[in-house]
Write an enzyme that holds these catalytic residues in place. Structure first.
Site, PDB file in Angstrom:
ATOM      1  CB  THR B  13      -0.891   0.016   1.265  1.00  0.00           C
ATOM      2  OG1 THR B  13      -1.607  -1.223   1.306  1.00  0.00           O
ATOM      3  CG2 THR B  13      -1.886   1.162   1.225  1.00  0.00           C
ATOM      4  CE  LYS B 105       3.341   2.087  12.158  1.00  0.00           C
ATOM      5  NZ  LYS B 105       3.085   2.781  10.878  1.00  0.00           N
ATOM      6  N   GLY B 134       1.323   9.014  10.223  1.00  0.00           N
ATOM      7  CA  GLY B 134       1.195   9.087   8.760  1.00  0.00           C
ATOM      8  C   GLY B 134       1.693  10.381   8.166  1.00  0.00           C
ATOM      9  N   GLY B 187     -12.402  -2.174   6.066  1.00  0.00           N
ATOM     10  CA  GLY B 187     -10.974  -2.031   5.800  1.00  0.00           C
ATOM     11  C   GLY B 187     -10.256  -1.114   6.783  1.00  0.00           C
ATOM     12  CE  LYS B 205       1.549   4.566  14.282  1.00  0.00           C
ATOM     13  NZ  LYS B 205       0.105   4.459  13.946  1.00  0.00           N
ATOM     14  N   GLY B 302      -2.840   5.129   5.487  1.00  0.00           N
ATOM     15  CA  GLY B 302      -3.288   5.153   4.101  1.00  0.00           C
ATOM     16  C   GLY B 302      -2.119   5.351   3.153  1.00  0.00           C
TER      17      GLY B 302
END
Lengths: 436, 436
Positions: B13, B105, B134, B187, B205, B302
């Site tokens: 992705t 991470k 992100g 999803g 994180k 994403g």
């Protein structure tokens, strides 16, 4: 390694904040920067106060020229403000090979192209994180954090004074003049608040963000600027009923034909995070094609928040001052020979949704006439609110929210609506942004 | 100048997002970076799919070792994930003098100290903006934008899956299991969601942010980690009635005795901006001593949002790869020889406010007994909610919000409360943060 030496021009609010934070956090800052950062000299007309604030630990001079030419100074921090003497001093500092850190948005929005070009020629840095949104690292985010993106638009609450006034007007249902006086008493508005309430300060800031986002020279003279002085409490109330808040936004948006660059009161859906930024806080919303929307929020003014940005720039300059200029981030994010000549669009060419309020005679057929005019102008209606007329009163308010349309089209339609005999007042027109 | 050459490890992705954004915005990125950035080779076990995604324009190999050793590659982008093979490849890339950009991470939270030390020795950069939140440039904000500050605490919604689940539980009043299934269908949650719902991803994180904020080595093994799997819908409802929302927060805070490092469901006042971050969005709130609170908001996952961060790192490395290491920002924000040995506090030593819910017999004196136990433990009460018992039911719920107290004190008090005959269930205990 010896500390890097800084000369401070002006030790008012931000200057003394910078001095204090540098002193208080000197260990932490040195551990990050790899080298101490020391204010060696302060220039201020009020030398007595400057000596008091600095506790006799640094040189104090009354003539700033003595700082920008002083051989042992590596970085000049300009906190004088304004376009006049500040411009001369910054150019002289550059000419003398000094790096410059400034919080002066007015100077850079108006004379930025000249200043950045002078800096490029001398191979020095002009850093200006503190010029936009105080302590929020928005310049860094735009110049470095979002470099992957084709930025589409930016919308920012970038003037704390006006956001405080608008928050109070909404909270308490008061009108502009009353709240302005309160803001002045509380120190949120200056004695002469023109730059803030007329949107000029916000326009300086959005001009800088626009140049960085779209890779073009600063063009403050092309910005469309409206403040909040003519905003009526009733419109804040009606906007609320329709699910919107009114914020003074600095907006810049890339369109095919050019770039929009504008400051004005704007209706924003109440559900958006930025609509909920209250009081003197700042927030900037940035839309990039890859990242989507990101938002940056914090204090946009004040001694230590602004000092936070000034010192972040000092650390950056300390790291990079001996580096090849190619290792540095370009002043306007794009390489100087890669700036674009995209035009700033005149306000007539801007595309927006609109809020229209009009006072009409409470009789049959009025609404039909108004909607006919809008339809003929190619303007479609998103929502409408007709207030019941008060008992015995033959007039009422109609509020219309339109879909996206070009500003010159809405202006033509408004002229026709105002010519109707049943429309009893000028139409109040506010712009509206969905920000999605 | 020739483009800088990048080798991509893994084209899932984020990898294909990175490939696509680099291609789509190549002109804009080159105008910023001063040099093109070109993916020259992609390693992926599924070579056929890799060829399809890259349209035959780049070399495709199945063995990532061929990328990290390839002489013409300047930067390796690691998007494989996990602690195993990724660690070997990153270390091998460094050993071969490559700069590394990674979104991993887990790898850095667990093996970061080893990896950063190896990079320091070879004089290469390991950049990891994409590893936290992100596309939000939070690593840059912490490492560079806030360098003036002594950072006091960070609280972040840094896992989109759990924030989506919590938002849905609140909106629809559904329980965890039901919403998890919905999230998986949409999803928003993976088939094996353990890392997300148990808080492990958020802990990776916040571990990285903690190290950067406080200048200490990464210490994931010292983090206290609780997920949302045991969170009951009723507590979300009661919290709401008391003016709070429940969010899974990664929290790290500097105290005199050490640093708090923890992930758990947390009550936050509903009026805070961060409490209104809904769905899969991320937000990080940072408190610095000079700047005050700043907040950074955007998409935390994403393809393209994460690619945005990967490419921002690529631009940074492109600018700085030939610079002296002193011109670069240290991996953990502080110079490597200036890291602190401040300990991470065990969870017993953490200070927090608490939400306590208990099922009690609806009879006189129960509340007196409970409040006596709290008072004896030195715990003061901020608010209380006693639900009316349902008709004919001899039991009711009591909810108590406490002021700040040390975790071990609240645990002692809870044990005493649970020992009361009139208290009919274990006490549900949640932590609460005012975030001001």
């Amino acid at each position: 390694m010896n500390p890097i030496k800084v000369g401070l021009l002006g030790i008012g609010t931000v200057g003394s904040g910078t001095f204090n934070v540098l002193k208080r956090n000197q260990e932490e800052i040195r551990r990050r920067a790899g080298r101490g950062i020391e204010i060696a000299v302060v220039a201020d007309l009020n030398t007595e106060r400057a000596r008091e604030l600095t506790g006799g630990t640094v040189d104090v001079v009354s003539d700033a020229n003595d700082v920008v030419t002083r051989p042992d100074i590596d970085i000049v921090v300009e906190l004088i403000g304004g376009y006049g003497i500040a411009r001369e001093l910054v150019l002289k500092a550059i000419e003398n090979g000094k790096h410059v850190v400034t919080a002066n948005k007015a100077l850079l929005a108006v004379h930025g192209n000249e200043i950045f070009e002078a800096a490029r020629k001398k191979g020095v840095i002009v850093a200006f994180e503190a010029a936009v949104a105080g302590g929020i690292p928005i310049i860094k985010a735009l110049r470095e954090g979002l470099t992957a993106n084709r930025i589409q638009w930016i919308a920012g609450i970038i003037n704390g004074t006006t956001n405080f006034i608008l928050s109070e007007m909404r909270d308490k249902g008061l009108d502009f003049d009353t709240v302005l006086k309160e803001a002045q008493q509380l120190g949120y508005a200056e004695a002469d608040p023109t730059f803030d309430i007329e949107g000029i300060d916000a326009a300086h800031k959005v001009t800088l963000m626009s140049a960085i986002a779209f890779g073009m020279p600063v063009q403050f003279d092309r910005a469309h600027v409206e403040g909040i002085t003519r905003l009526a409490a009733i419109d804040i109330k009606y906007a609320e009923e329709l699910g919107y808040r009114i914020k003074l936004l600095g907006i810049t948006r890339r369109r095919e034909e050019g770039v929009e660059l504008r400051v004005h009161p704007t209706l924003v859906p109440a559900s958006r995070l930025i609509a909920n930024v209250e009081g003197a806080m700042n927030a900037v919303l940035v839309q990039g094609d890859a990242v989507g929307a990101t938002l940056y929020y914090g204090k946009g003014a004040g001694a230590e928040p602004t000092a936070s940005a000034v010192i972040a720039d000092l650390v950056d300059v300390t790291r990079l001052h001996t580096a090849d200029p190619n290792h540095r981030v370009p002043h306007l994010a794009f390489q100087p020979d890669e700036l674009s000549t995209v035009p700033v669009l005149p306000i007539d060419e801007v595309t927006s949704s609109y809020y229209l309020r009009m006072r009409v005679a409470d009789q049959t057929g009025v609404l039909a006439e108004i909607t006919r005019i809008l339809a003929e102008g190619g303007i479609s209606i998103d929502a409408m609110l007709q207030k019941e007329s008060r008992e015995g009163e033959p007039q009422t308010d109609i509020i219309i929210l339109t879909h996206l349309t070009r500003e010159k089209q809405i202006n033509v339609a408004i002229a026709s609506i105002e010519a109707l005999q049943t429309v009893l007042s000028p139409v109040t027109r506010l712009r509206m942004e969905e920000l999605n």
